[in-house]
Write a protein that holds these residues in place. Structure first.
Motif, short mmCIF file in Angstrom:
data_model
loop_
_atom_site.label_atom_id
_atom_site.label_comp_id
_atom_site.label_asym_id
_atom_site.label_seq_id
_atom_site.Cartn_x
_atom_site.Cartn_y
_atom_site.Cartn_z
N PHE A 20 0.83 -1.19 0.00
CA PHE A 20 0.00 0.00 0.00
C PHE A 20 0.87 1.25 0.00
CE2 PHE A 20 -2.73 -3.26 1.78
CZ PHE A 20 -3.93 -3.03 1.13
N PRO A 21 0.33 2.36 -0.50
CA PRO A 21 1.07 3.62 -0.40
C PRO A 21 1.48 3.90 1.05
CG PRO A 21 -0.81 3.89 -1.85
CD PRO A 21 -0.94 2.52 -1.22
N GLY A 22 2.74 4.26 1.24
CA GLY A 22 3.25 4.51 2.58
C GLY A 22 3.69 3.26 3.32
N GLY A 23 3.44 2.09 2.72
CA GLY A 23 3.79 0.84 3.39
C GLY A 23 5.27 0.49 3.22
N ARG A 24 5.67 -0.56 3.89
CA ARG A 24 7.06 -1.01 3.86
C ARG A 24 7.10 -2.47 3.45
NH1 ARG A 24 10.64 0.31 9.03
NH2 ARG A 24 10.22 2.39 8.23
N LEU A 25 8.04 -2.80 2.59
CA LEU A 25 8.15 -4.14 2.04
C LEU A 25 9.56 -4.67 2.27
CD1 LEU A 25 6.71 -6.26 0.16
CD2 LEU A 25 7.70 -4.99 -1.77
N HIS A 26 9.67 -5.87 2.85
CA HIS A 26 10.95 -6.55 3.03
C HIS A 26 11.00 -7.73 2.06
CE1 HIS A 26 12.07 -4.52 6.87
NE2 HIS A 26 10.76 -4.35 6.92
N LEU A 27 12.02 -7.77 1.24
CA LEU A 27 12.15 -8.83 0.25
C LEU A 27 13.53 -9.46 0.32
CD1 LEU A 27 10.56 -7.09 -2.87
CD2 LEU A 27 9.55 -8.97 -1.56
N ARG A 28 13.59 -10.75 0.04
CA ARG A 28 14.87 -11.44 -0.11
C ARG A 28 14.98 -11.83 -1.58
NH1 ARG A 28 15.72 -16.15 3.21
NH2 ARG A 28 17.81 -15.49 3.70
N ILE A 29 16.05 -11.39 -2.20
CA ILE A 29 16.20 -11.51 -3.65
C ILE A 29 17.22 -12.59 -3.98
CG2 ILE A 29 16.69 -10.23 -5.76
CD1 ILE A 29 14.38 -9.05 -4.17
N PHE A 30 16.82 -13.51 -4.88
CA PHE A 30 17.78 -14.54 -5.29
C PHE A 30 17.72 -14.84 -6.78
CE2 PHE A 30 13.91 -16.55 -3.83
CZ PHE A 30 13.62 -17.48 -4.81
N GLU A 31 16.59 -14.56 -7.44
CA GLU A 31 16.51 -14.85 -8.87
C GLU A 31 17.26 -13.79 -9.67
OE1 GLU A 31 12.99 -16.75 -10.68
OE2 GLU A 31 11.94 -15.92 -8.95
N PRO A 32 18.01 -14.19 -10.71
CA PRO A 32 18.78 -13.23 -11.50
C PRO A 32 17.95 -12.07 -12.04
CG PRO A 32 19.45 -15.47 -12.06
CD PRO A 32 18.27 -15.60 -11.14
N ARG A 33 16.70 -12.34 -12.46
CA ARG A 33 15.89 -11.25 -13.03
C ARG A 33 15.59 -10.18 -12.00
NH1 ARG A 33 9.98 -14.34 -13.60
NH2 ARG A 33 10.24 -15.63 -11.75
N TYR A 34 15.45 -10.58 -10.73
CA TYR A 34 15.15 -9.59 -9.69
C TYR A 34 16.43 -8.94 -9.16
CZ TYR A 34 10.44 -11.40 -10.01
OH TYR A 34 9.20 -11.76 -10.49
N LEU A 35 17.55 -9.66 -9.20
CA LEU A 35 18.83 -9.02 -8.90
C LEU A 35 19.11 -7.92 -9.93
CD1 LEU A 35 20.89 -12.19 -7.98
CD2 LEU A 35 20.23 -10.36 -6.40
N ASP A 36 18.80 -8.19 -11.20
CA ASP A 36 18.94 -7.16 -12.24
C ASP A 36 18.02 -5.98 -11.97
OD1 ASP A 36 20.81 -8.67 -13.56
OD2 ASP A 36 19.43 -9.45 -15.08
N LEU A 37 16.80 -6.27 -11.54
CA LEU A 37 15.84 -5.22 -11.21
C LEU A 37 16.39 -4.31 -10.10
CD1 LEU A 37 12.01 -5.68 -10.64
CD2 LEU A 37 13.39 -4.53 -8.93
N VAL A 38 16.93 -4.94 -9.05
CA VAL A 38 17.47 -4.16 -7.93
C VAL A 38 18.65 -3.31 -8.39
CG1 VAL A 38 18.68 -4.32 -5.72
CG2 VAL A 38 16.64 -5.72 -6.14
N ARG A 39 19.54 -3.89 -9.21
CA ARG A 39 20.69 -3.14 -9.71
C ARG A 39 20.23 -1.93 -10.52
NH1 ARG A 39 23.67 -8.12 -9.92
NH2 ARG A 39 22.60 -8.76 -11.83
N GLU A 40 19.26 -2.15 -11.41
CA GLU A 40 18.75 -1.07 -12.25
C GLU A 40 18.14 0.05 -11.41
OE1 GLU A 40 14.91 -0.38 -15.17
OE2 GLU A 40 15.86 -2.35 -15.21
N CYS A 41 17.31 -0.33 -10.44
CA CYS A 41 16.63 0.69 -9.62
C CYS A 41 17.62 1.45 -8.74
CB CYS A 41 15.55 0.03 -8.78
SG CYS A 41 14.14 -0.59 -9.75
N CYS A 42 18.62 0.75 -8.21
CA CYS A 42 19.63 1.43 -7.38
C CYS A 42 20.50 2.35 -8.24
CB CYS A 42 20.48 0.41 -6.65
SG CYS A 42 19.63 -0.44 -5.31
N ARG A 43 20.84 1.90 -9.42
CA ARG A 43 21.68 2.71 -10.31
C ARG A 43 20.98 3.99 -10.75
NH1 ARG A 43 22.02 -0.57 -14.80
NH2 ARG A 43 20.31 0.62 -15.72
#
Length: 200
Positions: A20-43
């Motif tokens: 939800f808007p304003g909410g907080r999400l904790h995720l554990r990332i292991f799949e390559p496609r989502y590691l790429d997603l995290v790299r892209e968003c951080c960059r």
């Protein structure tokens, strides 16, 4: 006449839960496609879209996401003891996906229109019980909200979104709460659901 916001091209992260808007999400990332997603968003400092899964699973083949989701921005990350990447993301604006596609690596991307934020509306007195219930839920389930300002509890959108996060709603009900655009209607529906949780 309302001006439509420009379409965003965003990576999508289908989950079996609703952000939800304003909410907080904790995720554990292991799949390559989502590691790429995290790299892209951080960059790029860009958000990704969190959508409820309508069909499929969080891992493996691309899932079918709900059209309406919430933009999320990564606010923290760390490497867990087991070597997996853990991230914390904060929920922002809602969006509607008009078209989605899967890349060769299985990452979903969507053309999405950002929804405007809901106007601030004061919580009417008939919903005062919901404020008390949220205070109790936060005390036991969401300590990161313990220092929320009193003015937050008076904001109908904030109150409704936090209750929708913390009450034991099923995911379909949570998605409906996300998709409603009238904060007072959301509070009314949450109030009407409450008796279900008070039965022995």
């Amino acid at each position: 006449m309302a001006v439509k916001s420009a379409l965003l091209d965003i990576p999508l992260f289908p989950l079996s839960s609703v952000l939800f808007p304003g909410g907080r999400l904790h995720l554990r990332i292991f799949e390559p496609r989502y590691l790429d997603l995290v790299r892209e968003c951080c960059r790029d400092g860009s958000p990704f879209g969190v959508c409820l899964i309508l069909a499929g699973r969080e891992s493996g083949e691309p899932a079918v996401p709900a059209a309406i989701g919430t933009l999320a921005r990564i606010s923290d990350f760390q490497r867990d003891e087991d070597g997996l990447l853990g991230i914390v993301a904060e929920g922002g604006a809602r969006f509607r996906v008009s078209r989605s596609r899967a890349r060769a690596d299985g990452q979903l991307r969507g053309n999405a229109e950002r929804w405007p934020g809901e106007p601030t509306q004061e919580v009417p007195v008939e919903f005062a019980l919901l404020q008390s219930i949220l205070e109790r839920l936060i005390e036991t389930m969401a300590p990161h909200w313990r220092h929320a300002a009193r003015s937050d509890y008076e904001d109908a959108s904030w109150l409704g979104f936090r209750l929708a996060e913390l009450l034991p709603l099923d995911t379909g009900e949570q998605q409906r709460m996300l998709e409603l655009t009238d904060p007072l209607q959301r509070l009314a529906e949450l109030r009407d659901i409450l008796p279900r949780f008070q039965k022995a």
